[in-house]
Design a protein around this motif. Structure first.
Motif, PDB file in Angstrom:
ATOM      1  N   GLN A 110       0.838  -1.210   0.000  1.00 24.74           N
ATOM      2  CA  GLN A 110       0.000   0.000   0.000  1.00 24.74           C
ATOM      3  C   GLN A 110       0.869   1.255   0.000  1.00 24.74           C
ATOM      4  O   GLN A 110       0.574   2.222  -0.693  1.00 24.74           O
ATOM      5  CB  GLN A 110      -0.903   0.022   1.237  1.00 24.74           C
ATOM      6  CG  GLN A 110      -2.028  -0.992   1.226  1.00 24.74           C
ATOM      7  CD  GLN A 110      -2.941  -0.825   2.435  1.00 24.74           C
ATOM      8  OE1 GLN A 110      -3.258   0.298   2.827  1.00 24.74           O
ATOM      9  NE2 GLN A 110      -3.351  -1.932   3.020  1.00 24.74           N
ATOM     10  N   ASP A 111       1.938   1.218   0.818  1.00 22.43           N
ATOM     11  CA  ASP A 111       2.816   2.394   0.902  1.00 22.43           C
ATOM     12  C   ASP A 111       3.403   2.748  -0.456  1.00 22.43           C
ATOM     13  O   ASP A 111       3.567   3.923  -0.784  1.00 22.43           O
ATOM     14  CB  ASP A 111       3.956   2.123   1.891  1.00 22.43           C
ATOM     15  CG  ASP A 111       3.615   2.640   3.279  1.00 22.43           C
ATOM     16  OD1 ASP A 111       2.531   3.230   3.438  1.00 22.43           O
ATOM     17  OD2 ASP A 111       4.436   2.457   4.189  1.00 22.43           O
ATOM     18  N   ARG A 160      -1.183   5.863  -6.662  1.00 20.14           N
ATOM     19  CA  ARG A 160      -2.582   5.519  -6.477  1.00 20.14           C
ATOM     20  C   ARG A 160      -3.194   6.344  -5.335  1.00 20.14           C
ATOM     21  O   ARG A 160      -2.455   6.755  -4.453  1.00 20.14           O
ATOM     22  CB  ARG A 160      -2.760   4.020  -6.122  1.00 20.14           C
ATOM     23  CG  ARG A 160      -2.155   3.046  -7.120  1.00 20.14           C
ATOM     24  CD  ARG A 160      -2.909   1.746  -7.140  1.00 20.14           C
ATOM     25  NE  ARG A 160      -4.204   1.947  -7.777  1.00 20.14           N
ATOM     26  CZ  ARG A 160      -4.401   1.951  -9.093  1.00 20.14           C
ATOM     27  NH1 ARG A 160      -3.430   1.703  -9.910  1.00 20.14           N
ATOM     28  NH2 ARG A 160      -5.585   2.205  -9.579  1.00 20.14           N
ATOM     29  N   TYR A 163       2.064   1.743  -3.469  1.00 17.80           N
ATOM     30  CA  TYR A 163       0.922   2.170  -4.299  1.00 17.80           C
ATOM     31  C   TYR A 163       0.674   3.678  -4.159  1.00 17.80           C
ATOM     32  O   TYR A 163       0.248   4.342  -5.104  1.00 17.80           O
ATOM     33  CB  TYR A 163      -0.351   1.427  -3.873  1.00 17.80           C
ATOM     34  CG  TYR A 163      -0.568   0.050  -4.468  1.00 17.80           C
ATOM     35  CD1 TYR A 163       0.236  -0.462  -5.487  1.00 17.80           C
ATOM     36  CD2 TYR A 163      -1.623  -0.750  -4.018  1.00 17.80           C
ATOM     37  CE1 TYR A 163       0.011  -1.721  -6.015  1.00 17.80           C
ATOM     38  CE2 TYR A 163      -1.866  -2.014  -4.548  1.00 17.80           C
ATOM     39  CZ  TYR A 163      -1.048  -2.492  -5.550  1.00 17.80           C
ATOM     40  OH  TYR A 163      -1.287  -3.730  -6.080  1.00 17.80           O
ATOM     41  N   ARG A 164       0.900   4.198  -2.948  1.00 21.63           N
ATOM     42  CA  ARG A 164       0.636   5.619  -2.707  1.00 21.63           C
ATOM     43  C   ARG A 164       1.478   6.547  -3.571  1.00 21.63           C
ATOM     44  O   ARG A 164       1.172   7.733  -3.680  1.00 21.63           O
ATOM     45  CB  ARG A 164       0.918   5.966  -1.242  1.00 21.63           C
ATOM     46  CG  ARG A 164      -0.151   5.518  -0.287  1.00 21.63           C
ATOM     47  CD  ARG A 164       0.328   5.605   1.160  1.00 21.63           C
ATOM     48  NE  ARG A 164      -0.499   4.774   1.997  1.00 21.63           N
ATOM     49  CZ  ARG A 164      -1.669   5.182   2.509  1.00 21.63           C
ATOM     50  NH1 ARG A 164      -2.072   6.419   2.312  1.00 21.63           N
ATOM     51  NH2 ARG A 164      -2.399   4.364   3.225  1.00 21.63           N
ATOM     52  N   LEU A 165       2.564   6.024  -4.154  1.00 24.55           N
ATOM     53  CA  LEU A 165       3.358   6.876  -5.057  1.00 24.55           C
ATOM     54  C   LEU A 165       2.501   7.358  -6.224  1.00 24.55           C
ATOM     55  O   LEU A 165       2.738   8.427  -6.765  1.00 24.55           O
ATOM     56  CB  LEU A 165       4.579   6.118  -5.595  1.00 24.55           C
ATOM     57  CG  LEU A 165       5.725   5.818  -4.618  1.00 24.55           C
ATOM     58  CD1 LEU A 165       6.782   4.976  -5.293  1.00 24.55           C
ATOM     59  CD2 LEU A 165       6.343   7.104  -4.086  1.00 24.55           C
TER      60      LEU A 165
END
Lengths: 457, 457
Positions: free
Chosen positions: A75-76, A82, A78-80
């Motif tokens: 998730q961390d 998403r 993906y945050r780049l």
């Protein structure tokens, strides 16, 4: 809609990043047929796959859970990029003069410019967690190879990519991107593998194919106990990782009060299409909506619309398990169309199964119509699409023009799965009138299908 | 910060799109010196500029209004990509081990991948409104040419671009992008203009320069009453259009409770730097913050740090008015560094004036350090930067590492003004160890300055 007359972007807050992947299998009336061991013709078990994949991914591949938690570490990352934006295509709608409302979910904002990192990141994560030191893979258009190179660099894994020869020669920028993320890139067929040497012996100038590149990457991973193999499409777990696209899109459409009448996605191996549509298929099966779901494939590689639904190898050398899928035969080498990511002889077993179940339809379109659509899109929406999603855009435009005739205010959703900044050579071919289409004849089909193995149903 | 431990993106809602551009001039203690007519040495008036620019832009060029409304038609197009995201560079910070907090405003989401459409769209709009039928321009790295091509396609204007020869040869993808948006692209120097023929006569293999390409585009526009000329940087109105970057950044930083201690931007002609920093300079002059504001230029083209502050021509053939600016001389042809957008002999008169007023500082960095920074950034933040903003990133990393030594938790803001997808050749040069730096000696400087005309102060 009335309250947002000129709004173009439908942004989802970072708090709404999906925390679970969706597995469509348990919601289907029947499960897809299992992969078979090519020797025994028995379903492959976890042990058969263990030389190539970490157990966490093998479990996902055969899972009957509807939802699987996305690790916080993934998730961390993906945050780049998403959640990715969704756009209302005001400019395109106006140019077409259509009453349809067109929405596109845009994955080109990712680190490599496509949807591929949605699965390369978890694949690299699980491999690193399992103690794997290097990952091997193939790449056609280069999107998948660069996605895996990026993911490997994040988790300290070595990355080795076999790039289809034609793509290696024509797209040096994709190779450089992979190298910038720290990967080693080989032109396929290469002299580094038995499979590669076999095809080079047939033809020293061989321009390769996705099937051959898969054979090379699988062969190397299978022989090195510290190495794993990563695939960018086709498998269940890969499609499942991509469902973050559809989950976000569901929420974004709902946030503007829309329900889709038509969902359109391009299909090569099937991961972008599955990622977009599976959450909508869940909602459809639950009776909450009833969109038409349409796959679009290239005329030059029509696995769904013209292929046969049979067990076949995933690669050309015959090293993989047999997969029940729509296939043109594992020996088939498609015409060198510009949508390199759609030049695969087969279709994901899960997508093939949904097609057999009648949960989706499929059409094929020639590349000239696709690039005409893409240029119109670029000039009205300001994004130059990758060659692959031009197929979806062409189908959206067909549908929107039909709405213009009928006056229907349909809501059309598509996935713009990547930008075309590294594919401008294809646009040059179109702009200068050099792009050609080639019809796929019955003779072509018969020749293509000749390599499908005879497996008892 | 504590409430957003892993948030990467700071998104501004589309409702918060700036509706006014900010003009820094009336807030300064003194106005910048006016452009002079090269013949009379008197300040140029609107009539002198009218053959090239529509009156709306001439008025903006000399305006003393602090804010100028953005036309609704322009806002509508800005919505295709604006507001742009700001990111907290968690990955880079962790890799550096710095207590500094690094934020970057990302303009690479625009249709052509840089900040340039912020001004190409209003320039095309005002020209179309004034009845102009075609626009001419020059382009170095290709960012500006493609931005103008995009904007012209939206307003039905013809677009004709002179691309610096070296860039035309090395970056076919930029040419193709311009052609995809419908522009005609010429290699400069060309045989279509008197200026071009003069330089070709000197050297038939001439690889061109930005100054020569400007001469060609200006010459053509001046001779055709239906044509206008558009410039991608340097002029007051261009820098003003770019202030949407800084206005959004102000609001985004405030939304996470941050005040910048250091703002870093790369400088070529000065428009990205001005766009980012002018709104912060307004806040600084009003006593609401006190950041250090730092321009970063390439060692190979150090107009601010080594140039002289004098009146000089904006182009090489001497067709433009004389501009009071930091210059290396209009004959100066910088080393062929990869940051083509920073290879301009002069610096925007407005930025030059701010530098003289002591409102900002400047440093220069060699390209090898810049690309090392860019590769580290790509592997941690997932974006491959354009060669130009690698200079700003290298300066950010220098500052962040200094914070690591001192323990200071500085807030650093920079503008990532474009992505490097079309500049991967430069990364290949770096990845394979072929990139070189060249110190800029006193002899180089003396030779460069020889072409600065003698104009009475």
């Amino acid at each position: 809609m009335a309250d947002l007359p000129r709004r173009h972007k439908i942004v989802l807050d970072e708090d709404r990043l999906p925390t679970r992947w969706y597995n469509v299998v348990p919601d289907l009336p029947s499960p897809p047929p299992p992969p078979l061991h090519p020797g025994t013709l028995q379903p492959v078990g976890p042990d058969d796959l263990a030389p190539l994949f970490p157990m966490a991914l093998i479990e996902q591949e055969v899972s009957s859970e509807r939802f699987i938690d996305i690790p916080v570490e993934v998730q961390d990352i993906y945050r780049l990029w998403r959640p990715t934006p969704m756009f209302r295509a005001w400019g395109l709608e106006r140019a077409l003069g259509t009453p349809a409302r067109i929405y596109y979910k845009y994955e080109g904002v990712s680190p490599v410019g496509s949807h591929k990192p949605n699965t390369s990141v978890p694949q690299a994560f699980y491999n690193a967690q399992a103690g794997v030191k290097r990952l091997t893979t193939e790449t056609g258009a280069g999107q998948w190879g660069s996605a895996l190179a990026f993911a490997c660099s994040l988790f300290g894994l070595e990355c080795e990519v076999w790039q289809v020869g034609a793509s290696y020669d024509q797209k040096p920028y994709r190779r450089i991107m992979m190298e910038t993320f720290g990967a080693r890139v080989h032109r396929s067929p290469s002299d580094l593998t038995e499979s590669g040497r076999r095809f080079l012996a047939e033809n020293p100038e061989h321009t390769g194919s996705l099937g051959i590149a898969i054979s090379e990457a699988v062969e190397v991973a299978a022989q090195d106990p510290t190495a794993g193999y990563a695939l960018g499409s086709v498998l269940n777990h890969v499609l499942m990782h991509q469902t973050v696209i559809g989950e976000e899109a569901l929420e974004q459409l709902a946030s503007v009060g829309e329900t889709p009448d038509l969902i359109v996605g391009c299909t090569g191996g099937g991961s972008n299409f599955g990622g977009l549509t599976f959450p909508f298929i869940r909602e459809t099966l639950a009776g909450r909506m009833a969109p038409v779901i349409r796959a679009v494939e290239p005329e030059a590689c029509p696995s769904l619309t013209k292929g046969t639904y049979q067990y076949d190898f995933g690669d050309t050398a015959g090293l993989t398990p047999l997969l029940k899928m729509h296939t043109l035969g594992h020996d088939f080498v498609p015409d060198p169309i510009h949508a390199g990511g759609l030049r695969y002889h087969g279709m994901a077993p899960l997508t093939s199964h949904l097609y057999e179940l009648g949960l989706m339809e499929a059409i094929s379109i020639g590349q000239t119509e696709c690039f005409a659509a893409a240029v119109q899109f670029a000039r009205t929406e300001g994004i130059i699409p990758a060659p692959e999603p031009t197929h979806a855009l062409a189908a959206c435009i067909r549908a929107a023009l039909q709405c213009k005739e009928t006056g229907e205010e349909k809501v059309i959703l598509t996935a713009l799965c990547g930008h075309g900044y590294l594919d401008l050579g294809a646009y040059d071919s179109y702009n200068t009138g050099q792009m050609v289409d080639r019809a796929f004849s019955d003779d072509d089909l018969a020749a293509a299908l000749a390599s499908v193995p005879k497996v008892p149903a």
